[in-house]
Enzyme design. Structure first.
Site, short mmCIF file in Angstrom:
data_model
loop_
_atom_site.label_atom_id
_atom_site.label_comp_id
_atom_site.label_asym_id
_atom_site.label_seq_id
_atom_site.Cartn_x
_atom_site.Cartn_y
_atom_site.Cartn_z
N SER A 140 71.83 100.02 -35.03
CA SER A 140 71.00 98.82 -35.09
C SER A 140 69.67 99.13 -35.77
O SER A 140 69.26 100.30 -35.87
CB SER A 140 70.75 98.33 -33.66
OG SER A 140 69.75 97.34 -33.60
N TYR A 153 67.95 98.75 -24.70
CA TYR A 153 68.74 98.64 -25.93
C TYR A 153 68.20 99.59 -26.99
O TYR A 153 68.97 100.31 -27.65
CB TYR A 153 68.72 97.20 -26.42
CG TYR A 153 69.64 96.94 -27.59
CD1 TYR A 153 71.01 96.80 -27.40
CD2 TYR A 153 69.13 96.81 -28.88
CE1 TYR A 153 71.86 96.55 -28.47
CE2 TYR A 153 69.97 96.55 -29.95
CZ TYR A 153 71.34 96.42 -29.74
OH TYR A 153 72.17 96.18 -30.80
N LYS A 157 70.22 102.73 -28.59
CA LYS A 157 70.56 102.77 -30.01
C LYS A 157 69.89 103.95 -30.72
O LYS A 157 70.46 104.51 -31.67
CB LYS A 157 70.19 101.45 -30.69
CG LYS A 157 71.09 100.29 -30.29
CD LYS A 157 72.56 100.57 -30.58
CE LYS A 157 73.43 99.35 -30.35
NZ LYS A 157 74.87 99.61 -30.62
#
Length: 293
Positions: A140, A153, A157
């Protein structure tokens, strides 16, 4: 397509019930691959399966469960043959201030995105060794630059990126190629749900105009499949994310300045609340795993 690098190859896609995973499975099948769909929500997997033109199967498996992934690998191997491509796409997200986050839900985001990716690689590496195959890890923009209100998150990532680089160096001499896909906003259930929450809607609104653009899942899938066919080390969607890669060291102070300016206003408006798992995929993971309320 009648010919191509994926013709009659077995391709495994995790998180294949919806979004980028489902689009990627459809694109690989269109190019002649045999497809193994892995994820939660067996009815959704079966619906995607019904759209595929060639040999395929759907296996319900939690990527954070190594035993379930080993069983899935056995089933894929037995019914479709050893995979030549594995795409670790499964992921969930939540938003909100770290201090207000539910510890179990925070940990679950890391487990699915990071630990689940490692479990996926472990389960299928014997097959990739046999086929001199290719492992693609979906990452991402959050791997390149962390944003506020997305701590779990972003941490996951960033970890996925480091894991991918480490794995690539370990297995290259065995003929296995390992790539990483850096993706920005994509029109999926997760992103549509994120836009319902003021804190995440504002996060996107204050990004530069090109960075706000939401890409279509089918377009991203086509770009990823081209990278798979070429066994690319890295793929960016959109392509300008390469520039972020080059200048990633400059991002933290920029993010800090924006946060100091915008977060007090959102805090005063009472908009800094935890979102819980985002999108139908996040809610399905919560239902299957029993995390949170």
């Amino acid at each position: 397509m009648t010919d191509g690098p994926l013709r009659d190859r077995t391709v495994v896609v995790t998180g294949a019930a919806r979004g980028v995973g489902a689009a990627l499975a459809r694109e690989c099948a269109r190019r002649g691959a045999r497809i193994a769909l892995l994820g939660h929500e067996k009815p959704r997997l079966d619906a995607v399966l019904a759209e595929l033109p060639g040999p395929a199967l759907a296996v319900e498996a939690d990527v954070t469960d190594p035993a379930a992934l080993d069983d899935a690998a056995d089933e894929v191997r037995g019914r479709l043959g050893p995979p030549s491509v594995v795409v670790a796409n499964a992921g969930i997200a939540e938003g909100g201030p770290f201090a207000m986050s539910d510890p179990a839900e925070w940990r679950r985001v890391v487990d699915v995105n990071l630990t689940g990716s490692a479990h996926t690689a472990r389960a299928f590496l014997p097959d990739l060794l046999r086929t001199a195959g290719y492992h693609l890890q979906v990452a991402s923009l959050a791997s390149l630059g962390a944003a506020p209100m997305m701590s779990a998150y972003c941490a996951a990532k960033a970890g996925v990126e480091a894991f991918t680089h480490s794995l690539r160096a370990e297995v290259a001499h065995h003929g296995i190629a390992v790539g990483i896909a850096y993706l920005n906003w994509i029109d999926t259930d997760m992103i549509r749900d994120a836009d319902r929450h003021a804190v995440l809607r504002e996060l996107r609104a204050h990004m530069p105009p090109p960075a706000r653009r939401v890409l279509q899942a089918d377009d991203v899938a086509a770009r990823l499949v081209r990278a798979v066919e070429r066994r690319r080390t890295a793929v960016y969607a959109p392509g300008w994310l390469r520039l972020v890669q080059a200048g990633r060291g400059a991002l933290p102070p920029v993010v800090m300045r924006l946060s100091r300016r915008q977060l007090p206003r959102l805090e005063a408006a009472g908009a800094l609340n935890p979102t819980g798992p985002l999108g139908a995929g996040g809610r399905a993971d919560r239902a299957a795993h029993g995390t949170g309320a």
